[in-house]
Design a protein around this motif. Structure first.
Motif, short mmCIF file in Angstrom:
data_model
loop_
_atom_site.label_atom_id
_atom_site.label_comp_id
_atom_site.label_asym_id
_atom_site.label_seq_id
_atom_site.Cartn_x
_atom_site.Cartn_y
_atom_site.Cartn_z
N ALA A 149 0.85 -1.19 0.00
CA ALA A 149 0.00 0.00 0.00
C ALA A 149 0.89 1.24 0.00
CB ALA A 149 -0.91 0.01 1.23
N ASP A 150 0.35 2.34 -0.52
CA ASP A 150 1.11 3.59 -0.52
C ASP A 150 1.25 4.16 0.89
OD1 ASP A 150 1.59 3.78 -3.36
OD2 ASP A 150 -0.56 4.16 -3.56
N SER A 151 0.28 3.89 1.72
CA SER A 151 0.33 4.27 3.13
C SER A 151 -0.56 3.30 3.89
CB SER A 151 -0.17 5.71 3.31
OG SER A 151 -0.03 6.11 4.65
N SER A 152 -0.25 3.06 5.14
CA SER A 152 -1.06 2.11 5.90
C SER A 152 -0.88 2.33 7.39
CB SER A 152 -0.67 0.67 5.54
OG SER A 152 0.67 0.42 5.91
N GLY B 190 -10.87 15.10 -7.70
CA GLY B 190 -10.49 13.70 -7.65
C GLY B 190 -11.64 12.92 -7.05
N TYR B 191 -11.43 11.67 -6.75
CA TYR B 191 -12.50 10.90 -6.13
C TYR B 191 -11.93 9.82 -5.22
CZ TYR B 191 -11.67 7.85 -10.19
OH TYR B 191 -11.10 7.06 -11.14
N LEU B 192 -12.79 9.34 -4.34
CA LEU B 192 -12.43 8.32 -3.36
C LEU B 192 -13.19 7.03 -3.66
CD1 LEU B 192 -12.88 10.49 -0.16
CD2 LEU B 192 -10.71 9.74 -1.10
N LEU C 119 -3.00 4.89 -4.02
CA LEU C 119 -3.24 6.03 -4.90
C LEU C 119 -3.03 5.58 -6.34
CD1 LEU C 119 -1.11 8.64 -2.95
CD2 LEU C 119 -3.59 8.53 -3.02
N GLU C 120 -3.86 6.09 -7.22
CA GLU C 120 -3.63 5.82 -8.62
C GLU C 120 -4.07 7.02 -9.44
OE1 GLU C 120 -7.34 3.45 -10.57
OE2 GLU C 120 -6.15 2.30 -9.17
N MET C 121 -3.43 7.18 -10.57
CA MET C 121 -3.80 8.26 -11.47
C MET C 121 -5.01 7.81 -12.27
SD MET C 121 -1.68 10.62 -10.83
CE MET C 121 -1.85 11.72 -12.20
N ARG D 14 -8.02 7.95 -4.40
CA ARG D 14 -7.56 7.30 -3.16
C ARG D 14 -8.49 6.16 -2.84
NH1 ARG D 14 -5.09 11.65 1.02
NH2 ARG D 14 -3.79 12.66 -0.51
N GLU D 15 -7.93 5.01 -2.61
CA GLU D 15 -8.71 3.83 -2.26
C GLU D 15 -8.33 3.41 -0.85
OE1 GLU D 15 -9.21 -0.78 -3.53
OE2 GLU D 15 -8.72 0.66 -5.07
N ARG D 16 -9.32 3.26 0.02
CA ARG D 16 -9.07 2.82 1.39
C ARG D 16 -9.48 1.37 1.49
NH1 ARG D 16 -8.68 7.26 5.26
NH2 ARG D 16 -8.72 9.12 4.02
N VAL D 17 -8.58 0.58 2.02
CA VAL D 17 -8.85 -0.86 2.18
C VAL D 17 -8.87 -1.23 3.62
CG1 VAL D 17 -8.38 -2.44 0.33
CG2 VAL D 17 -6.56 -1.00 1.08
#
Length: 138
Positions: free
Chosen positions: A45-48, A77-79, A64-66, A135-138
């Motif tokens: 993950a980019d951050s966790s 942007g969107y989540l 994160l992805e473009m 931004r995707e939160r898992v």
């Protein structure tokens, strides 16, 4: 016997503790559970973060992805929120596609993030190249 009392008469069970100004686990009403936070726990993950609050553990990863912005909101942007409830969470969770509970929880998390405005979607847009970060939160 206490478990049966709690199951059969939960209101009375908790009322007895409340009258004594303690919780069933022995903590005072205003005492917090032991808390620990570790960041950078997921390497994919980019951050966790891994958060422990008493006996509850939550792992959160952010990717994160473009991506091109939505056509009706070109400067935002969107989540995307995604909650996974794996068998490690509890024995009744099964591997495979997301359960109904996971899907409903993901939708709730998305609405909370959207309505709280804790993230300004305008800040996610990279205007120079006309694309937005998702931004995707898992």
């Amino acid at each position: 016997m206490a478990l049966e009392f709690k199951t059969l008469q939960p209101s009375e069970y908790y009322k007895k503790y409340f009258e004594q100004k303690i919780r069933p686990d022995g903590r005072g009403l205003w005492d917090v559970r032991p808390t620990a936070i570790n960041i950078g726990t997921l390497h994919n993950a980019d951050s966790s973060a891994l958060v422990r609050l008493g006996n509850t553990t939550v792992v959160c990863g952010i990717k994160l992805e473009m991506a091109a912005p939505k056509s009706d909101e070109p400067k935002k942007g969107y989540l995307v929120s995604n909650i996974e409830l794996s068998p490690l969470c509890a024995p009744h969770f099964r591997p495979g596609p997301p359960s109904e509970q996971a899907q409903v929880s993901s939708q709730l998390l998305y609405r909370i993030m959207q309505n709280s405005k804790c993230i300004d979607l305008n800040d996610l847009c990279i205007q120079e190249i006309g694309r937005a970060s998702c931004r995707e939160r898992v």
